[in-house]
Design an enzyme around this catalytic site. Structure first.
Site, mmCIF file in Angstrom:
data_model
loop_
_atom_site.group_PDB
_atom_site.id
_atom_site.type_symbol
_atom_site.label_atom_id
_atom_site.label_comp_id
_atom_site.label_asym_id
_atom_site.label_seq_id
_atom_site.Cartn_x
_atom_site.Cartn_y
_atom_site.Cartn_z
ATOM 1 C CB THR A 29 -7.607 41.039 50.064
ATOM 2 O OG1 THR A 29 -8.536 42.094 49.853
ATOM 3 C CG2 THR A 29 -8.248 39.730 49.659
ATOM 4 C CB SER A 75 -4.398 49.127 51.142
ATOM 5 O OG SER A 75 -4.892 48.914 49.843
ATOM 6 C CB THR A 108 -4.493 44.473 45.710
ATOM 7 O OG1 THR A 108 -5.909 44.636 45.853
ATOM 8 C CG2 THR A 108 -4.093 43.042 46.004
ATOM 9 C CG ASP A 109 -8.172 48.143 46.586
ATOM 10 O OD1 ASP A 109 -8.057 47.441 45.562
ATOM 11 O OD2 ASP A 109 -9.167 48.111 47.323
HETATM 12 C C1 SIN Z 1 -7.136 46.384 50.295
HETATM 13 O O1 SIN Z 1 -6.542 46.991 49.404
HETATM 14 O O2 SIN Z 1 -6.771 46.427 51.489
HETATM 15 C C2 SIN Z 1 -8.346 45.578 49.995
HETATM 16 C C3 SIN Z 1 -8.294 44.973 48.648
HETATM 17 C C4 SIN Z 1 -7.201 43.992 48.453
HETATM 18 O O3 SIN Z 1 -6.275 43.816 49.234
HETATM 19 O O4 SIN Z 1 -7.288 43.302 47.393
#
Ligand code: SIN
Length: 324
Positions: A29, A75, A108-109
């Site tokens: 993100t 991710s 983040t995931d």
């Molecule tokens: C991801 O994990 O690539 C999408 C969600 C995020 O980064 O918050």
């Protein structure tokens, strides 16, 4: 995806020779865009290159930086082949004497899994700092730029070491960090609140110990991704039986992580199915489905405990053990 390198040379804030920070982009993100700046959920992750992310932060112009796009993905789709490329890139850059530390931009995931993987594979003495964002780069309240600046400052701090996560002003260690909220900007926590420090206006305030440990090394992870051992996660819950375990063993799983209730406890039927799997040669690790706290006490159940690891990190650990 491009593997091209680019660099910005500026006057670094440190006078040491090792002030260069290499920023490795992997997507997420933090590199996401939305058609509408007020839309915090309807966006596409992994759209902007790492050069673009750096250029969007004017304060980074005074740091010695080099950028490399290792991957460009959401991710949730992180995979073993990308982990291998990333670990190799991190190791190669860390070996350069002029490099103070590495920053990795990541979704983040699954960031906590990548962080733990890199810590166990490399156990670096220089800082390797993963950072991220909960809002896309185009959002009214984009959190990526501040996180990226903080991550670069942390990567240049001679006190920092090991694989770390820099998010919303907190510095987390790879083993403790976990995503604890699906939406809030301040989404990350360390298990048992064991954070390493905080970053305030570009100044690191240390709180706890930096990650340590012995690296398993790059040779351990060299096997082609499609030959890695299959390790799956099962859960204890009301009415948990052995059906899933039996099915997974039948499908050829080499390892099973079980997220138990409370102190890693399991229903009688699940315990029996896992003991049976173990007797058939499947490796089992038992952790807790709670958000914090270790599995304490002996392995009376006959199923070894994963200590303080969460289920997703115990899975990484078990894959690395099975690769040995
Ligand atoms: C991801 O994990 O690539 C999408 C969600 C995020 O980064 O918050």
């Amino acid at each position: 995806m491009s593997a091209e390198k680019s660099s910005i040379e500026g006057v670094g804030p440190l006078s040491t020779t090792a002030s260069l920070v290499v920023i490795l982009g992997t997507g997420g993100t933090i590199a996401g865009t939305a058609a509408n700046a007020a839309d915090n959920v309807g966006y596409q992750a992994a759209q902007l290159g790492v050069d673009h992310l750096v250029q969007a932060v004017p304060a980074l112009a005074s740091h010695r930086l080099e950028m490399q796009q290792v991957a460009q993905l959401d991710s949730k789709d992180m995979d073993i082949a990308t982990w291998q490329r990333l670990a190799q890139a991190v190791a190669a850059h860390l070996a350069r004497p002029e490099v103070a530390g590495i920053v990795i931009t990541h979704g983040t995931d699954t960031l906590e899994e990548t962080a733990y993987f890199l810590q166990r594979v490399l156990a670096p003495s220089k800082p390797v700092v993963l950072t991220c964002a909960m809002r896309p780069a185009t959002a009214l309240q984009a959190d990526g730029p501040q996180n990226l600046l903080d991550a670069v400052v942390l990567a240049q701090d001679a006190r920092a070491s090991g694989v770390l996560v820099m998010a919303a002003g907190r510095v987390h260690a790879a083993e403790q960090v976990q995503k604890a909220h699906s939406y809030r900007i301040d989404a990350f926590r360390s298990r048992d609140d064991a954070i390493c420090g905080v970053m305030e206006e570009g100044v690191l305030r240390e709180w706890g110990a930096w990650p340590r440990g012995v690296a398993v090394g790059l040779d351990r992870i060299a096997k082609p991704a499609d030959q890695w051992p299959q390790v799956q996660i099962v859960l204890n819950h009301v009415g948990a039986d052995g059906l899933l375990v039996e099915a997974l063993v039948g499908l050829g799983c080499a390892g099973l992580v079980v997220a138990g209730t409370g102190n890693g406890t399991l229903s009688e039927r699940l315990t029996q199915a896992l003991l049976q799997a173990q007797a058939q040669g499947v490796r089992v690790l038992r952790c807790s489905r709670c958000d914090a706290g270790p599995v304490i006490g002996g392995d009376d159940s006959g199923l070894p405990s994963a200590g303080t690891l969460s289920a997703v990190k115990a899975r990484v650990e078990l894959m690395l053990q099975l690769l040995a």
